[in-house]
Motif scaffolding. Structure first.
Motif, short mmCIF file in Angstrom:
data_model
loop_
_atom_site.label_atom_id
_atom_site.label_comp_id
_atom_site.label_asym_id
_atom_site.label_seq_id
_atom_site.Cartn_x
_atom_site.Cartn_y
_atom_site.Cartn_z
N ALA B 2 0.87 -1.18 0.00
CA ALA B 2 0.00 0.00 0.00
C ALA B 2 0.91 1.24 0.00
O ALA B 2 1.99 1.21 0.56
CB ALA B 2 -0.88 0.00 1.25
N SER B 3 0.47 2.29 -0.67
CA SER B 3 1.31 3.50 -0.67
C SER B 3 0.68 4.56 0.21
O SER B 3 -0.55 4.61 0.36
CB SER B 3 1.45 4.02 -2.11
OG SER B 3 0.21 4.48 -2.57
N PHE B 4 1.49 5.35 0.87
CA PHE B 4 0.98 6.50 1.63
C PHE B 4 2.04 7.57 1.72
O PHE B 4 3.24 7.31 1.60
CB PHE B 4 0.49 6.09 3.03
CG PHE B 4 1.28 5.00 3.69
CD1 PHE B 4 0.85 3.68 3.62
CD2 PHE B 4 2.44 5.29 4.38
CE1 PHE B 4 1.59 2.68 4.23
CE2 PHE B 4 3.17 4.30 5.00
CZ PHE B 4 2.74 2.97 4.92
N GLN B 5 1.57 8.82 1.88
CA GLN B 5 2.50 9.95 1.91
C GLN B 5 3.00 10.26 3.31
O GLN B 5 4.12 10.68 3.49
CB GLN B 5 1.81 11.21 1.37
CG GLN B 5 1.64 11.22 -0.14
CD GLN B 5 0.16 11.10 -0.50
OE1 GLN B 5 -0.64 11.90 -0.08
NE2 GLN B 5 -0.18 10.07 -1.26
N ASN B 6 2.11 10.10 4.28
CA ASN B 6 2.49 10.48 5.65
C ASN B 6 2.42 9.27 6.58
O ASN B 6 1.64 8.35 6.36
CB ASN B 6 1.52 11.53 6.22
CG ASN B 6 1.51 12.77 5.39
OD1 ASN B 6 2.55 13.27 4.98
ND2 ASN B 6 0.32 13.27 5.11
#
Ligand SMILES: Cc1cc2nc3c(=O)[nH]c(=O)nc-3n(C[C@H](O)[C@H](O)[C@H](O)COP(=O)(O)OP(=O)(O)OC[C@H]3O[C@@H](n4cnc5c(N)ncnc54)[C@H](O)[C@@H]3O)c2cc1C
Ligand code: FES
Ligand code: FES
Lengths: 153, 262
Positions: B2-6
């Protein structure tokens, strides 16, 4: 984000993307022993220790190592070589790709279990896959290695 | 992955809860065992690991298990217990050092070993906003954007037997069975049908009223529950296997057999 960790005894402070895997971080920092055998949490080849506990680096959230210590095979060279000699002696190393993760798990087991029976060893190592050997040679290597360690204790 | 920025370590549960409501693409991150396999595009990962939710407390009346306690912690801190037994076949030690009780509860997987086992005990799931919810209701209610704080299991002497069938070690289960008994009160739970774990009410009643032996109760359970097919086995196969595993579990509970919660 900024993380501070101790990698194989050396302090490290680095800006990292929030969603990088610990596995990629370790390889980028020179720990090439760490292998991605599957990337789906099945093979155990990516096993490293966080504060001495064996975990899968392909899924351990990297930001969580902030303030914690990480150990890879590069950090336990002598012990790894000692056990590796038993593996070589029993023909337990064929292509060798699975060895780093396997060795990290065996060394963690040695710290965690006292005089484990064969069944306990099998259970502890069930998450380490090897496509070449068939596991019997590995079990022989572990038995001999543990016996020797026991004698010298 | 899964990708996330924060990636945020909230300082309080209230902060964590507010962050979870702030954006539909924010998510709590437990052991990251399941999240890591997905392709979800998330905004912020909310890490609960600094909120003291990683503890297992054994008290006279209850065993309380924090959401961030790992599956491996169940084995190490509750040795010989039902929960230690039911998580042993899950993947490897290195995985169980990551995967959490909270992530396992929240995910409500049909194949879940711990959910099957906990359902056979007197278990309450503890949620930040919704409060305390009996596990059966929790598992079957529509998932809400709440935070699982952990679960509380009554330390009341109930004993259980756990049975599972796997096609190979470390694989997901084809079927999970937990049967428990407190005095004359019996409970038969079957999971990985492959749907979510369910209480076999008729079989439980027959056993509690002393009207059925192991074989009869097992047939009743297999009859009243529904079973489906997936790549690990057909519904018909599961129904057959269920009878065998349930009967075995009942036999184990006769006399002083079975495992306690701690
Ligand atoms: C390869 C593999 C094999 C597996 N085999 C089995 C098996 O044989 N038997 C079995 O029972 N299970 C099995 N599982 C499931 C596993 O045991 C865990 O249940 C699963 O990984 C989820 O736990 P986690 O801590 O990793 O959660 P995560 O992956 O971190 O999160 C999963 C979900 O729960 C949410 N979440 C996490 N914690 C909380 C919380 N405290 N409050 C609210 N929401 C939360 C997340 O937002 C996410 O939606 C397997 C998983 C994998 C990846
Ligand atoms: S790469 Fe991590 S388990 Fe295979
Ligand atoms: S030696 Fe080749 S995978 Fe193990």
């Amino acid at each position: 984000m900024l993380i501070t960790t101790v990698l194989n005894g050396k302090s490290l402070r680095q800006e990292v993307p929030a969603d990088k895997t610990l596995l990629d971080f370790l390889r980028e920092n020179g720990c090439l022993s760490v292998k991605r055998g599957c990337g789906t949490e099945n093979c155990g080849l990516c096993t490293v220790w966080v504060d001495g506990t064996p975990v899968l680096s392909c899924s351990y959230p990297l930001p969580r190592i902030d303030g914690h210590e990480v150990t890879t095979l590069e950090g336990v060279r002598e012990e790894a070589a000692a056990f590796g000699a038993y593996m070589a002696g029993e023909g337990a190393e064929q292509c060798g790709y699975c060895s780093p993760g396997f060795i990290m798990t065996v060394l963690a087991m040695e710290r965690e279990l006292r005089n484990p029976a064969e069944e306990e060893i099998n259970a502890y190592l069930a998450g380490c896959l090897c496509r070449c050997t068939g596991y019997s040679s590995q079990m022989r290597a572990i038995r001999k290695y543990l016996e020797k360690r026991h004698e010298t204790d | 992955m899964a990708s996330f920025q924060n990636y945020i370590f909230p300082e309080s549960l209230e902060d964590a809860y507010e962050l979870l409501q702030a954006n539909r693409r924010n998510a709590v991150i437990g052991g990251n065992g399941w999240l890591a396999l997905g392709r979800q595009k998330l905004h912020t990962a909310i890490d609960l690991s600094r909120l003291g939710l990683g503890q297992i407390r054994v008290g006279p009346a209850y065993v309380e298990i924090g959401a961030m306690a790992t599956l491996r912690q169940l084995e190490r801190e509750l040795p010989g217990s039902l929960l230690a037994c039911c998580v042993k076949p899950i993947a490897g030690v290195q995985f169980r050092n990551l995967a959490t009780v909270g992530g396992s509860l929240y995910s409500r997987f049909g194949f879940s070993d711990p959910v099957t086992a906990l359902m056979a005990m007197d278990t309450t799931v503890l949620l930040h906003r919704q409060g305390d919810v009996p596990i059966v209701d929790f598992v079957w209610q529509k998932p809400s954007r709440d935070i699982v704080l952990g679960c509380r299991v009554e330390n009341n002497g109930r004993r259980a037997a756990y049975q599972t069938l796997r096609l190979s070690a470390t694989d997901l289960p084809v079927l999970t069975v937990a049967v428990s008994r407190l005095g004359s009160d019996w409970r038969v739970v079957v999971g990985a049908r492959p749907g979510k774990a369910m209480l076999a009410e008729e079989a439980s009643r027959l056993l509690s009223e002393g009207k059925a032996d192991a074989g009869t109760a097992a047939s009743a359970a297999a009859e009243e529950l529904s079973f489906g097919s997936n790549m690990r086995g057909s519904g018909g196969y599961r129904r057959q296997i269920a009878q065998v595993l349930i009967a075995r579990a009942i036999e184990q509970l006769h006399g002083e057999g079975g495992l306690a919660i701690c």
